[in-house]
Enzyme design. Structure first.
Site, PDB file in Angstrom:
ATOM      1  NE  ARG A   1      -3.512  -0.264   2.720  1.00 35.33           N
ATOM      2  CZ  ARG A   1      -3.387  -1.042   3.795  1.00 35.33           C
ATOM      3  NH1 ARG A   1      -2.530  -0.710   4.742  1.00 35.33           N
ATOM      4  NH2 ARG A   1      -4.101  -2.134   3.923  1.00 35.33           N
TER       5      ARG A   1
ATOM      6  CB  VAL B   1      -7.661  -1.009  -5.122  1.00 31.36           C
ATOM      7  CG1 VAL B   1      -6.692   0.115  -4.815  1.00 31.36           C
ATOM      8  CG2 VAL B   1      -6.915  -2.334  -5.172  1.00 31.36           C
ATOM      9  CD  GLU B   2      -3.721  -2.328  -1.337  1.00 27.87           C
ATOM     10  OE1 GLU B   2      -3.443  -1.586  -0.379  1.00 27.87           O
ATOM     11  OE2 GLU B   2      -2.885  -2.707  -2.159  1.00 27.87           O
ATOM     12  N   GLY B   3      -9.742  -1.837  -0.002  1.00 24.79           N
ATOM     13  CA  GLY B   3     -10.697  -1.268   0.942  1.00 24.79           C
ATOM     14  C   GLY B   3     -11.132   0.110   0.501  1.00 24.79           C
TER      15      GLY B   3
END
Length: 839
Positions: A386, A507-509
């Site tokens: 991230r 993306v990624e939450g």
């Protein structure tokens, strides 16, 4: 005499208040505080303010709490034991996934900003990562070549995929193996090196950038590198590094996105007869979606909940192991893979299904010893990735829009002037410039941090804020380009980024979850010097040891909270003048204000956790605002660091001032809304008095500083030190048939004619130069010695480029209906070429 006594008493009171305020401001220990109080009582007796009776009463009143608080065994039994017992009862149990998420990664500079007394030397002494010679060569050569191979209109509209030759180039040149160490066949790039490569590709094609980004962010390669067994690494890493194997990782499912604890996918430990032999393995049933590279992957990582009902793993007392990760070929019988989703960008993304898919037990990444350890593995890898991938995409967008929008705002003219001169346009243009500068600084600092540790809280806050800044930058760029930005076609360099923006946001939450739950929810526990340790003490199975640890932590915590309250209020009412800056330059005052806000955050966080307890988790707006404060403190730190590293160029002074005024304004607004809406009304006044005792002082970048920034943007030279820093990992296409090449070619030609082009246009407008069309105007200007022939020819060349930049695409109906037809594509491309000649 009476007046003298009163005066002496008042002086003594003032001295005592100042003394104790200083002690609390400096944060002295309890023992020092007690000793000073004893000396103060003795001094009051010595000077006659307290007589024998008075000193006796004061001494007794002081001695009782002094003994109770300073004699640790007595304090533990009289006070702490009761508090500890209550705390153990009310402290909610923490689920394993929540515990893993909180404990994953490390605390870095964000911890200093959270705790109220930042050690600035830690930031200033930190060494930013620099590209190695190998990384620089890869950026200049392989990455440049890859970008030049891509026609983003062809990718997004015609093929809905990267061309085969691009896929082959990506696979054959280790783009998918940047994080795999060299001794395992990969490139072994730093996090910063990976970030630069992804950023440069993103300025050409978001589809290609995501394709390269995901395997280097979260995928089998990273999991194998960090956690895989030697046998697993030897089997899979060479193929992943060479591009023979294409990876994907299946995490998100239909029923569960961010709430991994509710993951329905299951793996049951069992035995099967395979080729006449009994094999210990897993029966996997799963239903995943949104899996990047799934439609083309040859090997997949899979997250699932592991159960061992028959104790086959060797522990008959454990049935539910929890989230586990396995690695299996995508052609394993029972795996249903290959269909595509169609996200905003056309990168390969799709679902994966499987029912009773059997794989051997050594498919668990890390072997049987890592059974149930999957979520911790994933969170740590996600935290690192991230901090590389999404800031890279956001920064690429920010810097790309910085260049093309400032260039377009000079080329496009309306009402007789460049649109970049309109104040309305400059409002948005300044935001693009300020955000791009912030994004570059934050990206560099965060990627460098990932090269040194695994900062989990930092990467969550930067994921949210960088993608939100990207959203704002693209929107402003679209406004400034107006109709030029909405007509789809090969000339449009904005639409693909605008269309794909939601991918980065979700993306990624989703960002709403990242801001409301993750940043402060994880940061408050991990960054706080005492909370996590207090929780661990409360959960201790050894009551006496837990009590002993809790007692020490509790009273240190109380002193810490009081100190931060006093520091915040004192610095607030003095305009931060008592704070010390580690530098003596244009940024000095900003350091002081940040220390003040850091102290206010520390106190506000403590009061929130103390007054709301576990309910704070449900007060998402409250925690989000504190998370905003922490995030802007960190991002402002990145600008301060960059300013010290790069030197105070004129461009840096303006850009850094814009950034710092913006961050401090956002911090004050977050504190204001936090205090105004605090769930417990009786504490709102306290919070406002401590955080903003004199109200809000920062109004954001002024029109004056914004105008200076816009002037610098529109006069930017890529050959200047600042220009090189803002463009070293940006791809600029070549030639008039390339969308960015066309624009930048015109902008460069405009700079060549700047010295006389404005006078020429003003002469035409005033009627001093005759002619209805450009050729007649140029002829008249040359004839009357207002231009020479060389200048006229340069204007003629620029005007052709200028007009070409303003054109938009148009297509035949047949091509738009069937863009995938090879014959139709060739015919349309040929017709477009002829139209360009005519125009």
């Amino acid at each position: 005499m009476r007046d003298e006594v009163v005066m002496i008493g008042l002086i003594a009171a003032v001295v005592l208040i100042a003394l104790y305020w200083t002690l609390l401001y400096r944060g002295v220990s309890l023992s020092v505080f007690t000793a000073v109080t004893a000396v103060a009582i003795a001094a009051l007796w010595a000077v006659g303010i307290l007589g024998p009776v008075g000193v006796t009463i004061v001494a007794v009143l002081f001695a009782i709490p002094a003994i109770a608080f300073n004699v640790v065994p007595l304090r533990r039994n009289l006070l702490t034991k009761r508090l500890y017992t209550v705390f153990r009862k009310i402290l909610p149990e923490m689920g394993q996934t929540e515990k893993d998420a909180i404990e994953a990664g490390e605390v870095w500079w964000e911890g200093e900003m959270f705790r109220g007394r930042p050690n600035w030397n830690q930031l200033l002494d930190f060494k930013l990562t620099e590209l190695t010679a190998k990384e620089q060569a890869f950026l200049d050569n392989e990455t440049e070549t890859l970008c030049s191979m891509i026609d983003d209109w062809e990718v997004n509209f015609e093929r809905k995929d990267l061309p085969e030759e691009v896929w082959n180039y990506i696979r054959g040149n280790n783009f998918l193996a940047m994080l795999i160490p060299e001794n395992m066949g990969g490139l072994g790039f730093s996090a910063y090196g990976q970030s630069c490569v992804v950023a440069k590709i993103a300025t050409r094609s978001l589809t290609a950038a995501v394709t390269v980004m995901v395997p280097n962010s979260l995928g089998p390669g990273e999991l194998l590198t960090h956690y895989g067994t030697k046998e697993q690494q030897d089997r899979w890493l060479p193929g992943l590094a060479s591009g023979k194997e294409l990876p994907c990782f299946a995490l998100t499912g239909v029923e569960v996105g961010s709430d991994a604890a509710q993951m329905p996918d299951r793996g049951i430990v069992c035995k099967r007869q395979i080729d006449g032999e009994e094999v210990l393995g897993l029966s996997l049933t799963f239903n995943k979606r949104y899996i990047t590279l799934a439609p083309v992957a040859t090997v997949m990582g899979l997250a699932f909940k592991l159960k061992d009902p028959d104790g086959l793993l060797g522990d008959p007392n454990t049935v539910d192991y929890g989230i586990t990760c396995a690695l299996l070929p995508t052609d394993t019988p029972g795996v249903n893979i290959g269909r595509r989703h169609f996200p905003g960008a056309v990168f390969m993304n799709g679902p994966i299904h499987g029912e009773d898919v059997f794989v051997p037990i050594d498919s668990i990444i890390g072997g049987k010893e890592k059974a149930g350890k999957g979520w911790r593995m994933l969170v740590e890898c996600l935290s690192a990735g991230r901090g590389i991938s999404l800031p890279a995409l956001s920064t690429a967008t920010g810097k790309g829009m910085y260049g093309i929008t400032s260039a377009y705002s000079r080329i496009r003219r309306q009402f007789g002037t460049e649109i970049g001169n309109f104040e309305g346009v400059r409002e948005g243009l300044g935001v693009i410039g300020g955000y791009a500068y912030i994004l570059e600084n934050v990206r560099n600092l965060t990627a460098s941090a990932v090269d040194h540790c695994t900062p989990s809280v930092v990467t969550a806050m930067i994921k949210y804020h960088s993608t939100e800044m990207m959203r704002t930058v693209i929107n402003h760029a679209m406004d400034i380009h107006s109709g030029r930005g909405i007509i789809m076609g090969p000339r449009n360099y904005l639409a693909a980024a605008y269309q794909a923006l939601p991918v980065a946001i979700t993306v990624e939450g989703a960002n709403v979850m990242t801001r409301s739950l993750m940043i402060f929810g994880q940061g408050a526990i991990r960054c706080h010097p005492y909370v996590l340790s207090e929780m661990e003490a409360a959960h201790s199975d050894n009551f006496d040891k837990g009590l002993k640890d809790f007692d020490k932590l509790l009273f240190s915590h109380i002193g810490y909270t009081v100190n931060r309250m006093v520091r915040s209020f004192t610095l607030g009412i003095t305009g931060s003048r008592l704070a010390k800056a580690p530098v003596d330059n244009e940024m000095s005052d900003y350091y002081k204000h940040m220390e003040r806000f850091s102290a206010a955050l520390a106190f506000s966080a403590d009061l929130s956790m103390g007054s709301l307890g576990g309910a704070l988790k449900l007060k998402e707006s409250t925690s989000a605002r504190l998370g905003d404060v922490l995030s802007h403190l960190y991002m402002a730190s990145a600008t301060l660091k960059a300013f010290e590293v790069n030197g105070p160029t004129e461009e840096d002074k303006v850009h850094a001032q814009w950034a710092m005024e913006y961050h401090l304004h956002e911090i004050e607004n977050a504190f204001f809304e936090f205090a105004r809406n605090y769930p417990i009304k009786g504490l709102r006044g306290v919070l406002k008095a401590v955080a903003l005792p004199t109200g809000r002082k920062f109004a954001g970048p002024s029109d004056e500083i914004n105008a200076k920034l816009c002037d610098q943007m529109q006069a930017m030279s890529l050959d200047s030190a600042f220009g090189k820093r803002m463009s070293y990992d940006i791809y600029i296409g070549q030639g008039e048939n390339d969308p960015t090449g066309r624009l930048m070619g015109a902008f460069n030609k405009l700079q060549e004619v700047d010295a006389f082009y404005g006078d020429f246009l003003r002469g035409v407008k005033k009627g001093e130069i005759a002619g209805e069309v450009l050729e007649d105007q140029l002829a008249d200007a040359v004839a009357n010695n207002k231009l020479d022939e060389t200048q006229a020819q340069k204007i003629r060349e620029y005007d052709r480029l200028r007009y070409d930049v303003l054109l938009t695409d148009d297509f035949s109906k047949e091509y738009l209906v069937n863009p995938n037809s090879e014959e139709g594509r060739k015919a349309e491309h040929a017709e477009q070429a002829e139209l360009r000649k005519v125009s």
